[in-house]
Motif scaffolding. Structure first.
Motif, short mmCIF file in Angstrom:
data_model
loop_
_atom_site.label_atom_id
_atom_site.label_comp_id
_atom_site.label_asym_id
_atom_site.label_seq_id
_atom_site.Cartn_x
_atom_site.Cartn_y
_atom_site.Cartn_z
N UNK A 1 0.83 -1.21 0.00
CA UNK A 1 0.00 0.00 0.00
C UNK A 1 0.86 1.25 0.00
N UNK A 2 1.97 1.22 0.73
CA UNK A 2 2.88 2.37 0.75
C UNK A 2 3.44 2.65 -0.64
N UNK A 3 3.82 1.58 -1.34
CA UNK A 3 4.34 1.74 -2.70
C UNK A 3 3.26 2.32 -3.61
N UNK A 4 2.03 1.82 -3.46
CA UNK A 4 0.93 2.32 -4.29
C UNK A 4 0.67 3.80 -4.03
N UNK A 5 0.69 4.19 -2.75
CA UNK A 5 0.45 5.60 -2.42
C UNK A 5 1.51 6.49 -3.04
N UNK A 6 2.77 6.10 -2.93
CA UNK A 6 3.83 6.93 -3.50
C UNK A 6 3.78 6.93 -5.03
N UNK A 7 3.34 5.79 -5.62
CA UNK A 7 3.18 5.76 -7.07
C UNK A 7 2.09 6.72 -7.52
N UNK A 8 0.98 6.73 -6.79
CA UNK A 8 -0.11 7.65 -7.13
C UNK A 8 0.31 9.09 -6.92
N UNK A 9 1.05 9.37 -5.87
CA UNK A 9 1.56 10.72 -5.66
C UNK A 9 2.46 11.15 -6.81
N UNK A 10 3.30 10.22 -7.26
CA UNK A 10 4.17 10.54 -8.39
C UNK A 10 3.39 10.83 -9.65
N UNK A 11 2.31 10.06 -9.87
CA UNK A 11 1.47 10.32 -11.05
C UNK A 11 0.83 11.71 -10.96
N UNK A 12 0.35 12.05 -9.75
CA UNK A 12 -0.24 13.38 -9.58
C UNK A 12 0.76 14.49 -9.81
#
Length: 296
Positions: free
Chosen positions: A15-26
């Motif tokens: 989940x941490x990886x997913x959150x940072x991936x989504x932040x990077x996309x934003x």
């Protein structure tokens, strides 16, 4: 709350990886938008420096290829054509799109609703050049029989209406889908008719969704290029009649960018910057409306 959320994420590394991936996309999306705006400002700066802002509204015509001193840089006829074509299309497409969504959700039988929804989705996915080709081959000759030459502001309005209607209908339909079922059950319990339910219960409840749909349809109409280029006639003049050939800002960029040089090229980027500003204002207003800031 924040600490519990952080501790929860720490127990689930995926989940941490997913959150940072989504932040990077934003962040990447925001950076691309900033870069586009910065590029437009950079390319427009020679025109602002050598021509000035005032001449884009005060020059007698649009002939920028002669250079900053002898050229003419009046954008007002194209701004007027873009505004009138967009306004006319929205005035026609908004009630049609909202009405079609109301029919599909509250009046059509289930099988017809499903087929109707697929047809609207198909219309939304048709490439704009196909709309333009149809307009050039079918619509323009029809209007020409009524009032020559056929390629005109009216043709642009009709084409834009057909193009943005499915966008508005789909977005309004999505707003209807998100309406809590308790609203409809309460209306039925009060004995309200179907029409009274739509006008007195559904519309007030999804008001922000209706405004957002219309505003996003407006944004598409402003930015449309190929279809309008093919049917509007592309004559730079202030539109005084609906049957006059006109040229929109987007069509002007598409027509002249291939051979534009120096000040001419920079002036076209000023047009692009103006369009970007219009779309940003619309997007901001749509976001403001979607948060429920407009009340009846």
């Amino acid at each position: 709350m924040r600490s519990s959320w952080s501790s929860t994420l720490s127990r689930f590394p995926s989940d941490t990886i997913l959150v940072w991936l989504l932040r990077g996309c934003g962040l990447l999306t925001g950076a691309i938008t900033v870069l586009i705006v910065g590029f437009l400002i950079w390319e427009s700066s020679p025109a602002f420096r050598d021509v000035g802002v005032q001449r884009f509204a005060s020059d007698s015509s649009w002939h920028p290829s002669a250079g900053p001193t002898k050229g003419q840089f009046n954008l007002v006829p194209m701004i007027a054509a873009t505004s009138l074509a967009t306004a006319g299309a929205v005035l026609l497409a908004a009630p049609l799109g909202i009405g079609s969504a109301v029919f599909a959700h509250f009046y059509a039988p289930r099988r017809l609703r499903r087929a109707y929804g697929k047809m609207i989705e198909l219309l939304a996915g048709i490439p704009s050049v196909v709309y333009g080709l149809w307009g050039l081959v079918v619509l323009v000759p029809l209007i020409s029989r009524w009032h020559p030459p056929g390629t005109s502001l009216l043709s642009a309005i009709i084409i834009l209406t057909i193009m943005i209607l499915p966008t508005i209908a789909l977005l309004v339909g999505a707003a209807f889908d998100n309406l809590p079922s308790e609203y409809l059950r309460a209306s039925a319990a009060l004995g309200l008719s179907r029409g009274r339910t739509v006008t007195s219960v559904v519309f007030p409840a999804v008001r922000s969704g209706l405004f957002t749909a219309v505003l996003l349809g407006t944004g598409r109409a402003i930015g449309e290029t190929m279809a309008v280029l093919m049917v509007a006639g592309n004559v730079v003049q202030n539109p005084t009649r609906i049957f006059q050939p006109v040229r929109t800002i987007t069509a002007n960029i598409a027509l002249e960018m291939a051979y534009a040089m120096d000040g001419h090229r920079s002036a076209l980027f000023v047009s692009g910057l103006l369009l970007m500003a219009m779309v940003i204002v619309l997007a901001g207003f749509a976001e403001w409306v979607s948060r429920g800031r407009i009340h009846g």
